[in-house]
Design a protein around this motif. Sequence first.
Motif, short mmCIF file in Angstrom:
data_model
loop_
_atom_site.label_atom_id
_atom_site.label_comp_id
_atom_site.label_asym_id
_atom_site.label_seq_id
_atom_site.Cartn_x
_atom_site.Cartn_y
_atom_site.Cartn_z
N LEU A 145 0.77 -1.31 -0.03
CA LEU A 145 -0.06 -0.03 0.08
C LEU A 145 0.82 1.18 0.04
O LEU A 145 0.64 2.08 -0.54
CB LEU A 145 -0.81 0.12 1.12
N ILE A 146 2.06 1.21 0.77
CA ILE A 146 2.85 2.44 1.00
C ILE A 146 3.54 2.79 -0.33
O ILE A 146 3.82 3.73 -0.68
CB ILE A 146 3.85 2.19 1.95
N ASP A 147 3.54 1.81 -1.53
CA ASP A 147 4.17 2.10 -2.66
C ASP A 147 3.22 2.91 -3.51
O ASP A 147 3.47 3.69 -4.48
CB ASP A 147 4.27 0.66 -3.42
N ILE A 148 1.88 2.96 -3.35
CA ILE A 148 0.88 4.03 -3.94
C ILE A 148 0.21 4.93 -3.13
O ILE A 148 -0.57 5.71 -3.61
CB ILE A 148 -0.12 2.96 -4.59
N LEU A 152 -8.96 5.77 -0.41
CA LEU A 152 -9.17 5.96 -1.64
C LEU A 152 -8.43 5.09 -2.53
O LEU A 152 -7.10 5.00 -2.13
CB LEU A 152 -9.03 7.39 -1.97
N LEU A 153 -9.00 4.44 -3.50
CA LEU A 153 -8.24 3.64 -4.38
C LEU A 153 -8.51 3.83 -5.65
O LEU A 153 -9.82 3.46 -6.07
CB LEU A 153 -8.27 2.09 -4.11
N ASP A 166 -0.76 4.24 -13.35
CA ASP A 166 -0.56 3.14 -12.03
C ASP A 166 -1.73 3.30 -11.14
O ASP A 166 -2.24 4.46 -11.13
CB ASP A 166 0.84 3.15 -11.46
N ILE A 167 -1.88 2.31 -10.23
CA ILE A 167 -2.99 2.58 -9.16
C ILE A 167 -2.48 3.79 -8.17
O ILE A 167 -1.34 3.64 -8.03
CB ILE A 167 -3.18 1.21 -8.57
#
Length: 153
Positions: A3-6, A102-103, A75-76
């Motif tokens: 998650l921290i990547d996005i 939010l995604l 990207d996401i």
Amino acid sequence: MKLIDILKESSVIADLQANTKTEVLDALVNAVAKSYPAIDKREMLNVLLEREKLGSTGIGDGIAIPHGKLPNIPDIISGFALSKSGIEFDSLDGKPAYLFFLLVAPDNSVGTHLKMLARISRMLKNTAFRNKLMNATSQKDIYRIISEEDSKY
């Protein structure tokens, strides 16, 4: 993918000032747009509102995970908001939501999108993690708490 990547720290709202579902989504879109200025904010908000019409993304336990897909993002991406007072979000349990993840994913990212939704859901099942988020007082604290929890999975 973590998650921290996005999730960028600039996409975290530590003290969400909103009264309605639309205001929550608008605030999250604006927070994410700071890190992704090429994103069409109006289009993203419309995608999220359309998704909410299909059924609320308020999953209960004070959590909402608004999500959707946009055609022109590479990207996401993710955002987070914390409301200390809670906001009516048509949640499954009928209670206000306090924690908002939010995604937003590209149109062609079905697998990644679902995996990230599952990851967020798994993390949020941890009551201690939810409590830490609820007690956080700054953007930096929230980002650190999410990062620490994310590293466990």
